[in-house]
Design a protein around this motif. Structure first.
Motif, short mmCIF file in Angstrom:
data_model
loop_
_atom_site.label_atom_id
_atom_site.label_comp_id
_atom_site.label_asym_id
_atom_site.label_seq_id
_atom_site.Cartn_x
_atom_site.Cartn_y
_atom_site.Cartn_z
N THR A 1 0.64 -0.99 -0.18
CA THR A 1 -0.05 0.02 0.08
C THR A 1 0.75 0.97 0.06
O THR A 1 2.08 1.19 0.40
N ARG A 2 0.58 2.44 -0.47
CA ARG A 2 1.13 3.45 -0.47
C ARG A 2 1.07 3.87 0.74
O ARG A 2 0.08 3.86 1.51
N ASP A 3 2.39 4.75 1.25
CA ASP A 3 2.47 5.20 2.72
C ASP A 3 1.67 6.55 2.57
O ASP A 3 2.06 7.42 1.75
N PRO A 4 0.78 6.73 3.60
CA PRO A 4 0.11 8.22 3.56
C PRO A 4 0.85 9.31 3.91
O PRO A 4 0.47 10.27 3.55
N ARG A 5 2.17 9.07 4.60
CA ARG A 5 2.95 10.21 4.56
C ARG A 5 3.97 10.49 3.60
O ARG A 5 4.53 11.61 3.56
N ASP A 6 4.29 9.57 2.63
CA ASP A 6 5.23 9.74 1.60
C ASP A 6 4.31 8.91 0.32
O ASP A 6 4.50 7.66 0.23
N PRO A 7 3.79 9.53 -0.45
CA PRO A 7 2.99 9.00 -1.65
C PRO A 7 4.05 8.25 -2.54
O PRO A 7 3.77 7.20 -3.32
#
Length: 160
Positions: free
Chosen positions: A87-93
């Protein structure tokens, strides 16, 4: 020491031991649908998750010593097999986080048991997993792993 290794360099012995281990782990985890490299990835991820971490592919690459591009390739294959999710890291796309699925956790636990048994067999000549010789062996391996290596440094005779 085995007669076949008399006069062998330490580098050769490290290489042979690492190849022996890699082949043994490959064979041991194959019935679970894993390769040695995939096992290294899921076992490390399992340990990181148990300590509350949901690592990025980069962080897992640093932990395993595998190249980030190879971790990405392995993660995609493990995702296709239903063993992990990316999944994409919400803090670093730009970053991709990894987590084992329920099935991935179960397969990893089984693989860890299999590899632990294999490790006990490997360390039997040193007195087993908890022996003083094995503890010293671990300290020596750690010292070697901590020693910096720079492949760009050349031997003085090569520079002449």
């Amino acid at each position: 020491m085995s007669d076949g290794y008399e006069g062998a360099t330490p580098g050769f012995l490290v290489w042979r031991l690492s190849m022996k281990w890699r082949v043994a782990v490959d064979r041991a985890v194959a019935p679970l649908g894993l390769t040695h490299a995939q096992y290294s990835l899921v076992a490390s991820l399992h340990g990181m998750q148990r300590s509350g971490e949901r690592p990025s592919q980069r962080r897992l690459a640093d932990r395993t010593g595998l190249e980030p591009l190879y971790v990405s390739k392995l993660a995609r294959a493990l995702e296709t097999a239903g063993l992990l999710e990316r999944t994409r890291d919400p803090r670093d796309p730009r970053a991709v986080q990894l987590a084992l699925t329920e099935r991935g956790t179960e397969v990893t636990r089984q693989a860890i048991e299999v590899v632990h048994t294999l490790l006990q067999q490997l360390l039997d000549p040193l007195g087993g997993l908890d022996s003083a010789r094995t503890q010293e062996f671990k300290r020596e391996l750690t010292a070697l792993l901590d020693a910096p290596l720079d492949p760009s440094i050349r031997n003085e005779t090569e520079q002449s």
